[in-house]
Design an enzyme around this catalytic site. Structure first.
Site, PDB file in Angstrom:
ATOM      1  CG  HIS A 145      16.026  19.176  -9.561  1.00 16.26           C
ATOM      2  ND1 HIS A 145      15.531  19.644  -8.364  1.00 16.26           N
ATOM      3  CD2 HIS A 145      17.209  19.809  -9.752  1.00 16.26           C
ATOM      4  CE1 HIS A 145      16.375  20.538  -7.857  1.00 16.26           C
ATOM      5  NE2 HIS A 145      17.402  20.649  -8.675  1.00 16.26           N
ATOM      6  CG  ASP A 160      17.682  23.634  -6.954  1.00 16.64           C
ATOM      7  OD1 ASP A 160      18.598  22.822  -6.736  1.00 16.64           O
ATOM      8  OD2 ASP A 160      17.221  23.848  -8.093  1.00 16.64           O
ATOM      9  CD  GLU A 207      23.485  23.573  -9.889  1.00 16.04           C
ATOM     10  OE1 GLU A 207      22.564  23.219  -9.114  1.00 16.04           O
ATOM     11  OE2 GLU A 207      23.446  23.347 -11.113  1.00 16.04           O
ATOM     12  CG  HIS A 243      21.588  20.623  -6.866  1.00 20.35           C
ATOM     13  ND1 HIS A 243      20.780  20.498  -7.971  1.00 20.35           N
ATOM     14  CD2 HIS A 243      21.873  19.355  -6.479  1.00 20.35           C
ATOM     15  CE1 HIS A 243      20.590  19.213  -8.242  1.00 20.35           C
ATOM     16  NE2 HIS A 243      21.246  18.499  -7.333  1.00 20.35           N
TER      17      HIS A 243
END
Length: 235
Positions: free
Chosen positions: A134, A141, A203, A206
């Site tokens: 990030h 996300d 995830e 993500h």
């Protein structure tokens, strides 16, 4: 070190730009800002130029499948200071959920909890060769919002420290809603992959474009391609 940290970074110098939020659904106020995350002058709703372009393409594709549905942006650019704040917050939450107190932890307990935290959270590294995804402005996300404005149920919340965060968790689950949860996650994946994104293997929410994880995942599919990262750490 994560497997994708072996990927070289050839920083292209592309700027961070504001995400045109009118094209998307947005959680407001921002979930980490509510907790006091120190963004300072840096907004979480920024990404690299090409990543924004891909995100708009994903939104446009989604609406060919489901008119009036939207990608909801949960989080995007994250300075390393915010990454550190959220890692510490996740550790504290994990302690609270287990009924534990930091000063009373054994070393083994402490290590086990950090291992759980780092299954979801990237380490807040300042090493230019191992930036948190990030912090490159190349990761986002997200989830989906349907035509009634309701968040599409993916079977677990974003950032949950559990096996339910794994993208295929519901594939062979006996949960009564497992088939629908898995279908919803596959829809999100399809929308994002059509626009060039790659999904974090751990995830469901993500996705990245142009960072080390993105390059590593592309190379897993086609080892002869030799993808490198276009984006390194910004701050």
């Amino acid at each position: 070190m994560r497997p994708y940290h072996q990927i070289p970074i050839q920083e292209c110098g592309e700027p961070l730009i504001a995400i045109p939020l009118k094209k998307f659904a947005v959680e407001s106020p921002h979930p980490y800002e509510k907790l006091g995350a120190p963004y300072g002058e840096h907004s979480p709703y920024f990404l690299r130029q090409s990543v924004v372009d891909c995100l708009i393409a994903a939104q446009n594709y989604l609406q060919t499948l489901h008119p009036d549905w939207y990608i909801q942006i949960f989080d995007a650019y994250r300075p390393v200071t915010v990454q550190q704040f959220m890692v510490n917050y996740a550790f504290a939450e994990a302690l609270r959920d287990r009924g534990l107190v930091d000063i009373k932890l054994s070393e083994i307990q402490r290590q086990e909890i950090w291992q759980e935290v780092y299954k979801i959270w990237a380490e807040p590294s300042l090493d230019e060769k191992t930036p948190p995804p990030h912090s490159t402005g190349a990761a986002v996300d997200i989830t989906l919002v349907d035509d009634t404005g309701k968040i599409v149920d993916m079977g677990s919340p974003i950032d949950e420290l559990s096996e339910r965060s794994l993208p295929d968790y519901y594939l062979n689950s006996d949960h009564p809603q497992a088939q629908q949860y898995h279908a919803n996650r596959l829809l999100l994946l399809d929308v994002m992959e059509k626009a060039g994104f790659k999904r974090n293997p751990r995830e469901w929410w993500h996705f990245s474009f142009g960072d080390q994880m993105w390059a590593w995942l592309n190379n897993q599919i086609n080892p002869d391609a030799k993808f490198v990262a276009r984006y390194g750490r910004l701050i």
